[in-house]
Design a protein around this motif. Structure first.
Motif, PDB file in Angstrom:
ATOM      1  N   LEU A   1       0.819  -1.210   0.000  1.00  0.00           N
ATOM      2  CA  LEU A   1       0.000   0.000   0.000  1.00  0.00           C
ATOM      3  C   LEU A   1       0.854   1.261   0.000  1.00  0.00           C
ATOM      4  CD1 LEU A   1      -2.727   1.382   0.004  1.00  0.00           C
ATOM      5  CD2 LEU A   1      -2.784   1.114   2.501  1.00  0.00           C
ATOM      6  N   PRO A   2       1.885   1.380   0.839  1.00  0.00           N
ATOM      7  CA  PRO A   2       2.720   2.586   0.782  1.00  0.00           C
ATOM      8  C   PRO A   2       3.379   2.790  -0.584  1.00  0.00           C
ATOM      9  CG  PRO A   2       3.112   1.425   2.840  1.00  0.00           C
ATOM     10  CD  PRO A   2       2.260   0.531   1.981  1.00  0.00           C
ATOM     11  N   GLU A   3       3.788   1.700  -1.231  1.00  0.00           N
ATOM     12  CA  GLU A   3       4.378   1.812  -2.568  1.00  0.00           C
ATOM     13  C   GLU A   3       3.345   2.276  -3.588  1.00  0.00           C
ATOM     14  OE1 GLU A   3       7.848  -1.626  -2.459  1.00  0.00           O
ATOM     15  OE2 GLU A   3       5.762  -2.240  -2.771  1.00  0.00           O
ATOM     16  N   LEU A   4       2.127   1.747  -3.481  1.00  0.00           N
ATOM     17  CA  LEU A   4       1.048   2.157  -4.372  1.00  0.00           C
ATOM     18  C   LEU A   4       0.716   3.642  -4.165  1.00  0.00           C
ATOM     19  CD1 LEU A   4      -1.160   1.501  -6.432  1.00  0.00           C
ATOM     20  CD2 LEU A   4      -2.623   0.792  -4.526  1.00  0.00           C
ATOM     21  N   GLN A   5       0.637   4.073  -2.920  1.00  0.00           N
ATOM     22  CA  GLN A   5       0.340   5.475  -2.625  1.00  0.00           C
ATOM     23  C   GLN A   5       1.440   6.392  -3.159  1.00  0.00           C
ATOM     24  OE1 GLN A   5      -0.174   4.942   1.596  1.00  0.00           O
ATOM     25  NE2 GLN A   5      -2.410   5.029   1.431  1.00  0.00           N
ATOM     26  N   ALA A   6       2.694   5.979  -3.014  1.00  0.00           N
ATOM     27  CA  ALA A   6       3.809   6.768  -3.523  1.00  0.00           C
ATOM     28  C   ALA A   6       3.760   6.857  -5.049  1.00  0.00           C
ATOM     29  CB  ALA A   6       5.135   6.181  -3.054  1.00  0.00           C
TER      30      ALA A   6
ATOM     31  N   PHE B   1       1.075   6.605  -6.908  1.00  0.00           N
ATOM     32  CA  PHE B   1      -0.081   7.438  -7.245  1.00  0.00           C
ATOM     33  C   PHE B   1       0.259   8.919  -7.083  1.00  0.00           C
ATOM     34  CE2 PHE B   1      -4.224   9.432  -6.348  1.00  0.00           C
ATOM     35  CZ  PHE B   1      -4.900   9.045  -7.491  1.00  0.00           C
ATOM     36  N   ALA B   2       0.909   9.266  -5.974  1.00  0.00           N
ATOM     37  CA  ALA B   2       1.303  10.658  -5.744  1.00  0.00           C
ATOM     38  C   ALA B   2       2.265  11.130  -6.827  1.00  0.00           C
ATOM     39  CB  ALA B   2       1.926  10.809  -4.360  1.00  0.00           C
TER      40      ALA B   2
ATOM     41  N   LEU C   1       2.446   3.682 -12.471  1.00  0.00           N
ATOM     42  CA  LEU C   1       1.080   3.453 -12.007  1.00  0.00           C
ATOM     43  C   LEU C   1       0.207   2.845 -13.101  1.00  0.00           C
ATOM     44  CD1 LEU C   1      -0.678   3.825  -9.491  1.00  0.00           C
ATOM     45  CD2 LEU C   1      -1.400   6.011 -10.427  1.00  0.00           C
TER      46      LEU C   1
ATOM     47  N   TYR D   1      -7.488  12.103 -12.514  1.00  0.00           N
ATOM     48  CA  TYR D   1      -7.076  12.501 -11.159  1.00  0.00           C
ATOM     49  C   TYR D   1      -6.053  13.636 -11.201  1.00  0.00           C
ATOM     50  CZ  TYR D   1      -9.459   8.494  -9.133  1.00  0.00           C
ATOM     51  OH  TYR D   1     -10.405   7.592  -8.728  1.00  0.00           O
TER      52      TYR D   1
ATOM     53  N   THR E   1      -6.535  17.272  -9.552  1.00  0.00           N
ATOM     54  CA  THR E   1      -5.553  17.792  -8.597  1.00  0.00           C
ATOM     55  C   THR E   1      -5.081  19.171  -9.034  1.00  0.00           C
ATOM     56  OG1 THR E   1      -4.841  15.570  -7.999  1.00  0.00           O
ATOM     57  CG2 THR E   1      -3.302  17.362  -7.529  1.00  0.00           C
TER      58      THR E   1
END
Length: 142
Positions: free
Chosen positions: A5-10, A12-13, A24, A42, A46
């Motif tokens: 999850l942290p890798e996915l969030q990074a 995505f950001a 991504l 997205y 943003t």
């Protein structure tokens, strides 16, 4: 190998800030739009949210520069100073610094001084040990 999850969030950001961050795309399902197009939705949201936040925080700067120029400047600003907080009211704190070094506005020496947030509370200027004005009026000492 599954991604954490942290890798996915990074990822995505990173994709929100840089359209060339294609990592991504391999993690997003097509489902009617190509993965890159889905991420672009997205990214655009943003961008627009950040533009609206800057315009709301610095309305005088937007009025002075005009909406179209302000939008262009805001995109460049966001690329140099991406938001690192979930609170959009903190976005734009470096705008005065940016405007000083931004070639199209560098000659407008007054502009960074205009770039104070619109909702910044004003501090009253009073002498110490003096009663506020309304207390003087209410006590009949006028």
């Amino acid at each position: 190998m599954p991604i954490s999850l942290p890798e996915l969030q990074a990822a995505f950001a990173a994709a929100l800030e840089d359209e060339d961050a294609g990592e991504l795309d391999t993690l997003v399902r097509a489902n009617g739009l190509a993965p890159g197009q889905r991420v672009a939705v997205y990214r655009n949201n943003t961008r627009l949210t950040q533009l609206e936040a800057l315009a709301g925080i610095y309305p005088a700067v937007q009025r002075l520069l005009g909406e179209e120029f302000f939008a262009h400047m805001a995109d460049l600003f966001a690329a140099m100073f991406p938001s690192r907080s979930g609170d959009l009211r903190r976005f734009g704190g470096e705008l005065a610094e940016f405007l000083e070094g931004f070639p199209p506005t560098a000659s407008l020496a007054y502009l960074p001084g205009v770039g104070y947030p619109a909702d910044r509370p004003l501090r009253p200027i009073t002498r110490p040990n003096r009663r506020p004005f309304d207390q003087v009026v209410h006590h009949g000492h006028w």
